[in-house]
Design a protein around this motif. Structure first.
Motif, PDB file in Angstrom:
ATOM      1  N   VAL A 291       4.042   0.048   5.432  1.00 36.53           N
ATOM      2  CA  VAL A 291       3.947  -1.219   4.721  1.00 36.53           C
ATOM      3  C   VAL A 291       3.043  -2.200   5.455  1.00 36.53           C
ATOM      4  CG1 VAL A 291       5.987  -2.264   5.816  1.00 36.53           C
ATOM      5  CG2 VAL A 291       5.281  -3.018   3.540  1.00 36.53           C
ATOM      6  N   PHE A 292       2.974  -2.120   6.778  1.00 39.45           N
ATOM      7  CA  PHE A 292       2.124  -3.027   7.541  1.00 39.45           C
ATOM      8  C   PHE A 292       0.653  -2.691   7.343  1.00 39.45           C
ATOM      9  CE2 PHE A 292       6.204  -3.456   9.559  1.00 39.45           C
ATOM     10  CZ  PHE A 292       6.278  -4.803   9.859  1.00 39.45           C
ATOM     11  N   PHE A 293       0.334  -1.403   7.303  1.00 37.98           N
ATOM     12  CA  PHE A 293      -1.047  -0.995   7.046  1.00 37.98           C
ATOM     13  C   PHE A 293      -1.490  -1.486   5.676  1.00 37.98           C
ATOM     14  CE2 PHE A 293      -0.103   1.685  10.580  1.00 37.98           C
ATOM     15  CZ  PHE A 293      -1.321   2.005  11.166  1.00 37.98           C
ATOM     16  N   ALA A 294      -0.613  -1.364   4.687  1.00 34.55           N
ATOM     17  CA  ALA A 294      -0.964  -1.760   3.323  1.00 34.55           C
ATOM     18  C   ALA A 294      -1.124  -3.273   3.206  1.00 34.55           C
ATOM     19  CB  ALA A 294       0.114  -1.266   2.353  1.00 34.55           C
ATOM     20  N   GLU A 295      -0.160  -4.030   3.738  1.00 38.01           N
ATOM     21  CA  GLU A 295      -0.179  -5.483   3.558  1.00 38.01           C
ATOM     22  C   GLU A 295      -1.259  -6.167   4.380  1.00 38.01           C
ATOM     23  OE1 GLU A 295       4.440  -6.529   2.353  1.00 38.01           O
ATOM     24  OE2 GLU A 295       3.726  -7.001   4.369  1.00 38.01           O
TER      25      GLU A 295
ATOM     26  N   GLY B  34       8.768  -5.869   5.289  1.00 37.69           N
ATOM     27  CA  GLY B  34       7.334  -5.852   5.528  1.00 37.69           C
ATOM     28  C   GLY B  34       6.877  -7.143   6.182  1.00 37.69           C
ATOM     29  N   TYR B  35       5.620  -7.175   6.603  1.00 40.80           N
ATOM     30  CA  TYR B  35       5.143  -8.330   7.359  1.00 40.80           C
ATOM     31  C   TYR B  35       5.178  -9.614   6.540  1.00 40.80           C
ATOM     32  CZ  TYR B  35       2.308 -11.400  10.224  1.00 40.80           C
ATOM     33  OH  TYR B  35       1.871 -12.470  10.969  1.00 40.80           O
ATOM     34  N   LEU B  36       4.682  -9.585   5.320  1.00 41.18           N
ATOM     35  CA  LEU B  36       4.611 -10.801   4.522  1.00 41.18           C
ATOM     36  C   LEU B  36       5.996 -11.351   4.202  1.00 41.18           C
ATOM     37  CD1 LEU B  36       1.698  -9.952   2.063  1.00 41.18           C
ATOM     38  CD2 LEU B  36       1.626 -11.392   4.104  1.00 41.18           C
ATOM     39  N   LEU B  37       6.929 -10.462   3.884  1.00 42.13           N
ATOM     40  CA  LEU B  37       8.293 -10.915   3.620  1.00 42.13           C
ATOM     41  C   LEU B  37       8.936 -11.462   4.891  1.00 42.13           C
ATOM     42  CD1 LEU B  37      10.752 -11.307   1.859  1.00 42.13           C
ATOM     43  CD2 LEU B  37      11.323  -8.889   2.175  1.00 42.13           C
TER      44      LEU B  37
END
Length: 368
Positions: free
Chosen positions: A45-49, A268-271
């Motif tokens: 999820v970090f790679f994607a976000e 995830g990072y954004l959340l």
């Protein structure tokens, strides 16, 4: 220039995003994912976000003791270095992945570049402290996030190749906090929470504690873990915990009851950025989250006797607490005078990625 960069855990993914974007404009970077963090919510999820490039190699080391993890990574990273023959090896922070990458490169006479060099908790019982000290002493270019880190290295006789670039995690926070705010505004964040167990509370902004517990010194000690969750149960606001898989297992083994606590899967990072920004307070044993709370002007209580981020303690933004239920409750209930104090620029100007890239290119990855 061609660099091999080692990534393996959540904090390294966060640091890698701004640097890779800058460095790859005119240079080559080979990303190696060790698989130290392999859960999708703690890795993919970090790679994607954050838009991190897809790793060129994924070792997939998985879980294991410190010796097993580090040994497996050392062997595989050496093979990659011999194949790629880079101009330098870049490592972040203080994980087993960091030490394995640094050792593999050093033994092959490949210059080691350590981003986030110079941190010290002065507690060598922490695996992270061992990793960061050993990595610093075999690094050729030591890129420090703060002046305190520079001073720490000087005390150990390390002055060559030491540069204060500012903290690259500040870059990532500044680039993403508005994205996070817009994405999760008007209660949309509640829709993305993946509840696991405990009471499901009506979480309102600035009316909950955000907690993370993952360090072995806390999770592997039955008494400490019970003290922590006993305190959580007695707090005046509900506690939201994105829980590390290892801690989740320990709670089940100890049959700890959860009433004032709600457990969700790792976010995830954004959340996580949004949850941190809108919490009344962060309660954690994480090094990175202490800083993110500080950057987002959210008070923090750190469940440790020491912190490598002593800058966050200024004006009471962060307070340390021993692992005793009454002490934890007293610390989280303190008056938040810090909210009336401006924060000095102790972590740089938010352009650490550019400063790091310039330092590497200027020296060719090798300290003079």
């Amino acid at each position: 220039m061609k660099l091999v960069t080692i990534l393996g855990a959540r904090p390294q993914f966060i640091k890698a995003a701004p640097f890779s974007e800058v460095f790859r404009k005119e240079n080559e970077e080979v990303l190696v994912h060790t698989g130290q963090h392999y859960d999708a919510n703690m890795s993919a999820v970090f790679f994607a976000e954050l838009g991190i490039p897809k790793p060129d190699y994924n070792i997939g080391v998985g879980s294991g003791s410190h010796g097993v993890q580090t040994g497996r990574m050392l062997e595989k990273i050496e093979e990659i270095i011999l194949k790629e023959m880079p101009d330098g090896m870049l490592v972040y922070g203080d994980t087993n992945s960091t030490l394995a990458g640094a050792l593999a490169a050093s033994k092959l006479h490949i210059p080691v570049i350590h981003v986030e060099a110079g941190l010290r908790s002065y507690n060598k019982h922490m695996p992270e402290e061992q990793n960061r000290v050993l990595t610093d002493h075999i690094s050729d270019l030591l890129l420090c996030p703060t002046q305190t880190a520079v001073d720490n290295l000087e005390k150990e006789g390390i002055t060559a190749g030491v540069i204060n670039t500012g903290d690259i995690m500040l870059d990532t926070v500044q680039r993403n906090k508005e994205i996070s705010k817009n994405r999760y505004a008007d209660g949309a964040w509640l829709d993305e929470l993946s509840f696991e167990n405990g009471e499901i509370h009506r979480f309102k902004e600035k009316e909950y504690y955000l907690a993370t517990i993952h360090r072995a010194e806390n999770t592997d000690d039955d008494m400490k873990l019970r003290e922590i969750f006993s305190a959580f149960e007695m707090m005046e606001m509900p506690v939201l915990i994105p829980l590390h898989p290892r801690t989740r297992k320990r709670i089940a083994e100890l049959d700890i009851k959860l009433n004032n606590v709600t457990i969700i899967k790792p976010a995830g990072y954004l959340l996580m950025l949004y949850l941190t920004s809108n919490a009344y307070m962060v309660v954690t044993d994480s090094g990175g989250l202490q800083k993110e709370a500080y950057f987002l002007k959210t008070p923090c209580t750190t469940l440790r006797d020491q912190t490598e981020w002593i800058e966050t303690l200024e004006n009471g933004w962060n307070r340390l607490s021993p692992i005793v239920g009454t002490a934890i409750l007293e610390t989280v209930s303190r008056p938040l005078h810090c909210l009336q104090h401006p924060q000095p620029p102790l972590f740089g100007d938010g352009n650490a990625a550019e400063h790091i890239c310039q330092a590497i290119l200027k020296r060719g990855g090798i300290a003079t």
